[in-house]
Motif scaffolding. Structure first.
Motif, PDB file in Angstrom:
ATOM      1  N   SER A 166       0.813  -1.207   0.000  1.00 59.16           N
ATOM      2  CA  SER A 166       0.000   0.000   0.000  1.00 59.16           C
ATOM      3  C   SER A 166       0.852   1.264   0.000  1.00 59.16           C
ATOM      4  O   SER A 166       2.014   1.261   0.395  1.00 59.16           O
ATOM      5  CB  SER A 166      -0.920   0.016   1.220  1.00 59.16           C
ATOM      6  N   LYS A 167       0.209   2.316  -0.401  1.00 50.98           N
ATOM      7  CA  LYS A 167       0.785   3.655  -0.365  1.00 50.98           C
ATOM      8  C   LYS A 167       1.188   4.020   1.063  1.00 50.98           C
ATOM      9  O   LYS A 167       2.258   4.589   1.301  1.00 50.98           O
ATOM     10  CB  LYS A 167      -0.279   4.605  -0.907  1.00 50.98           C
ATOM     11  N   GLU A 168       0.326   3.677   2.011  1.00 53.51           N
ATOM     12  CA  GLU A 168       0.587   4.006   3.418  1.00 53.51           C
ATOM     13  C   GLU A 168       1.880   3.368   3.913  1.00 53.51           C
ATOM     14  O   GLU A 168       2.665   4.003   4.624  1.00 53.51           O
ATOM     15  CB  GLU A 168      -0.596   3.567   4.290  1.00 53.51           C
ATOM     16  N   GLU A 169       2.112   2.118   3.521  1.00 54.78           N
ATOM     17  CA  GLU A 169       3.343   1.433   3.929  1.00 54.78           C
ATOM     18  C   GLU A 169       4.579   2.118   3.360  1.00 54.78           C
ATOM     19  O   GLU A 169       5.582   2.279   4.054  1.00 54.78           O
ATOM     20  CB  GLU A 169       3.323  -0.025   3.463  1.00 54.78           C
ATOM     21  N   VAL A 170       4.506   2.509   2.099  1.00 55.52           N
ATOM     22  CA  VAL A 170       5.644   3.171   1.455  1.00 55.52           C
ATOM     23  C   VAL A 170       5.940   4.503   2.137  1.00 55.52           C
ATOM     24  O   VAL A 170       7.087   4.802   2.463  1.00 55.52           O
ATOM     25  CB  VAL A 170       5.384   3.420  -0.051  1.00 55.52           C
ATOM     26  N   ASN A 214      -4.555  15.102  -0.205  1.00 55.12           N
ATOM     27  CA  ASN A 214      -5.975  15.442  -0.327  1.00 55.12           C
ATOM     28  C   ASN A 214      -6.218  16.656  -1.224  1.00 55.12           C
ATOM     29  O   ASN A 214      -7.331  16.871  -1.677  1.00 55.12           O
ATOM     30  CB  ASN A 214      -6.597  15.679   1.050  1.00 55.12           C
ATOM     31  N   MET A 215      -5.189  17.440  -1.467  1.00 59.99           N
ATOM     32  CA  MET A 215      -5.322  18.635  -2.297  1.00 59.99           C
ATOM     33  C   MET A 215      -5.268  18.318  -3.789  1.00 59.99           C
ATOM     34  O   MET A 215      -5.764  19.081  -4.605  1.00 59.99           O
ATOM     35  CB  MET A 215      -4.219  19.635  -1.942  1.00 59.99           C
ATOM     36  N   GLY A 216      -4.634  17.219  -4.142  1.00 59.66           N
ATOM     37  CA  GLY A 216      -4.517  16.873  -5.554  1.00 59.66           C
ATOM     38  C   GLY A 216      -3.593  15.699  -5.736  1.00 59.66           C
ATOM     39  O   GLY A 216      -2.836  15.347  -4.832  1.00 59.66           O
ATOM     40  N   PRO A 217      -3.634  15.092  -6.905  1.00 63.50           N
ATOM     41  CA  PRO A 217      -2.867  13.869  -7.139  1.00 63.50           C
ATOM     42  C   PRO A 217      -1.363  14.091  -7.117  1.00 63.50           C
ATOM     43  O   PRO A 217      -0.873  15.141  -7.535  1.00 63.50           O
ATOM     44  CB  PRO A 217      -3.334  13.417  -8.517  1.00 63.50           C
ATOM     45  N   THR A 218      -0.664  13.079  -6.636  1.00 68.14           N
ATOM     46  CA  THR A 218       0.797  13.086  -6.681  1.00 68.14           C
ATOM     47  C   THR A 218       1.308  11.990  -7.608  1.00 68.14           C
ATOM     48  O   THR A 218       2.511  11.797  -7.724  1.00 68.14           O
ATOM     49  CB  THR A 218       1.414  12.935  -5.275  1.00 68.14           C
ATOM     50  N   PHE A 219       0.376  11.285  -8.258  1.00 69.37           N
ATOM     51  CA  PHE A 219       0.746  10.320  -9.289  1.00 69.37           C
ATOM     52  C   PHE A 219       1.220  11.127 -10.487  1.00 69.37           C
ATOM     53  O   PHE A 219       0.538  12.048 -10.946  1.00 69.37           O
ATOM     54  CB  PHE A 219      -0.458   9.456  -9.662  1.00 69.37           C
ATOM     55  N   ALA A 220       2.409  10.800 -10.997  1.00 69.33           N
ATOM     56  CA  ALA A 220       2.992  11.582 -12.084  1.00 69.33           C
ATOM     57  C   ALA A 220       3.012  10.835 -13.414  1.00 69.33           C
ATOM     58  O   ALA A 220       3.522  11.349 -14.399  1.00 69.33           O
ATOM     59  CB  ALA A 220       4.417  12.005 -11.701  1.00 69.33           C
ATOM     60  N   GLY A 221       2.470   9.628 -13.439  1.00 70.30           N
ATOM     61  CA  GLY A 221       2.494   8.824 -14.656  1.00 70.30           C
ATOM     62  C   GLY A 221       3.733   7.957 -14.707  1.00 70.30           C
ATOM     63  O   GLY A 221       4.672   8.129 -13.921  1.00 70.30           O
ATOM     64  N   ALA A 240       5.205   8.170  -8.505  1.00 73.06           N
ATOM     65  CA  ALA A 240       4.435   9.047  -7.614  1.00 73.06           C
ATOM     66  C   ALA A 240       5.434   9.924  -6.868  1.00 73.06           C
ATOM     67  O   ALA A 240       6.522   9.477  -6.500  1.00 73.06           O
ATOM     68  CB  ALA A 240       3.599   8.231  -6.632  1.00 73.06           C
ATOM     69  N   MET A 241       5.040  11.177  -6.645  1.00 76.92           N
ATOM     70  CA  MET A 241       5.911  12.121  -5.946  1.00 76.92           C
ATOM     71  C   MET A 241       5.159  12.793  -4.797  1.00 76.92           C
ATOM     72  O   MET A 241       4.837  13.982  -4.866  1.00 76.92           O
ATOM     73  CB  MET A 241       6.467  13.161  -6.915  1.00 76.92           C
ATOM     74  N   PRO A 242       4.898  12.030  -3.740  1.00 79.03           N
ATOM     75  CA  PRO A 242       4.257  12.652  -2.576  1.00 79.03           C
ATOM     76  C   PRO A 242       5.231  13.629  -1.923  1.00 79.03           C
ATOM     77  O   PRO A 242       6.448  13.490  -2.072  1.00 79.03           O
ATOM     78  CB  PRO A 242       3.956  11.460  -1.667  1.00 79.03           C
ATOM     79  N   ASN A 284      -4.286   4.193 -10.149  1.00 75.27           N
ATOM     80  CA  ASN A 284      -3.017   4.360 -10.843  1.00 75.27           C
ATOM     81  C   ASN A 284      -1.962   3.524 -10.141  1.00 75.27           C
ATOM     82  O   ASN A 284      -1.876   3.527  -8.915  1.00 75.27           O
ATOM     83  CB  ASN A 284      -2.597   5.829 -10.854  1.00 75.27           C
ATOM     84  N   LEU A 285      -1.163   2.814 -10.933  1.00 72.78           N
ATOM     85  CA  LEU A 285      -0.160   1.911 -10.380  1.00 72.78           C
ATOM     86  C   LEU A 285       1.210   2.573 -10.362  1.00 72.78           C
ATOM     87  O   LEU A 285       1.597   3.244 -11.327  1.00 72.78           O
ATOM     88  CB  LEU A 285      -0.111   0.625 -11.198  1.00 72.78           C
ATOM     89  N   VAL A 286       1.942   2.353  -9.267  1.00 71.45           N
ATOM     90  CA  VAL A 286       3.291   2.906  -9.138  1.00 71.45           C
ATOM     91  C   VAL A 286       4.266   1.831  -8.679  1.00 71.45           C
ATOM     92  O   VAL A 286       3.888   0.852  -8.045  1.00 71.45           O
ATOM     93  CB  VAL A 286       3.348   4.114  -8.165  1.00 71.45           C
ATOM     94  N   ARG A 287       5.522   2.072  -9.028  1.00 73.71           N
ATOM     95  CA  ARG A 287       6.636   1.248  -8.530  1.00 73.71           C
ATOM     96  C   ARG A 287       7.781   2.130  -8.031  1.00 73.71           C
ATOM     97  O   ARG A 287       8.660   1.666  -7.331  1.00 73.71           O
ATOM     98  CB  ARG A 287       7.166   0.331  -9.621  1.00 73.71           C
ATOM     99  N   LEU A 288       7.755   3.399  -8.418  1.00 74.89           N
ATOM    100  CA  LEU A 288       8.808   4.332  -8.031  1.00 74.89           C
ATOM    101  C   LEU A 288       8.158   5.480  -7.270  1.00 74.89           C
ATOM    102  O   LEU A 288       7.297   6.176  -7.805  1.00 74.89           O
ATOM    103  CB  LEU A 288       9.529   4.851  -9.283  1.00 74.89           C
ATOM    104  N   ILE A 289       8.575   5.633  -6.014  1.00 74.75           N
ATOM    105  CA  ILE A 289       7.996   6.673  -5.169  1.00 74.75           C
ATOM    106  C   ILE A 289       9.132   7.582  -4.714  1.00 74.75           C
ATOM    107  O   ILE A 289      10.121   7.114  -4.137  1.00 74.75           O
ATOM    108  CB  ILE A 289       7.265   6.066  -3.945  1.00 74.75           C
TER     109      ILE A 289
END
Length: 151
Positions: free
Chosen positions: A20-24, A53-60, A64-66, A94-99
């Motif tokens: 999960s995102k939370e774990e990362v 919550n303000m907007g997506p951090t998924f960059a394609g 993802a760039m939280p 949206n699927l990610v592997r690089l955060i």
């Protein structure tokens, strides 16, 4: 401050097994605590989710760039995780592997330090760099690719 002060091997996790995102976000925040860039993990994570919550951090492109813009950040820093499997990042599945987690201080007097973060994030618009980061074998390779593209 130089880019090597913002991102270092101790804040890179390769082949992270999470679901999960939370774990990362928790794992990367722990690295930033150990580095001394962040002083309060729980509050920093709250600030990350406030931004989420303000907007997506998924960059394609599996990226993802939280980021947390927080009073808990004493030094700007970047932590990177590459997961073993794709994880769902948002409500759009949206699927990610690089955060790439950015720790940004709220102290506006640090504009020079923040400029380094901006240069790194701007370089992440390069699809070739993202592919290189997704396929790098070592932390050293990750740093080499980032250092070579960030100004």
């Amino acid at each position: 401050m130089t880019i090597s002060k913002v991102i270092s091997e101790d804040c890179i996790i390769l082949n992270l097994k999470v679901h999960s995102k939370e774990e990362v976000i928790k794992k990367l925040s722990e690295r930033l605590i150990k580095k001394g860039a962040v002083v309060d993990k729980d509050r920093f994570i709250q600030d990350i989710y406030k931004r989420e919550n303000m907007g997506p951090t998924f960059a394609g492109d599996y990226l993802a760039m939280p980021h947390g813009h927080s009073h808990c950040v004493v030094n700007p820093a970047i932590a990177i995780a590459r997961t073993t499997d794709e994880i769902s990042w948002d409500n759009n599945k949206n699927l990610v592997r690089l955060i790439i987690l950015l720790a940004i201080p709220k102290d506006l007097k640090r504009e020079i330090d923040i400029e380094i973060l901006k240069n790194v994030t701007a370089s992440l618009g390069n699809i070739r760099l993202i592919k290189d980061l997704l396929h790098a074998s070592t932390k050293e390779e990750i740093l080499k690719h980032i250092y070579s593209t960030a100004k």
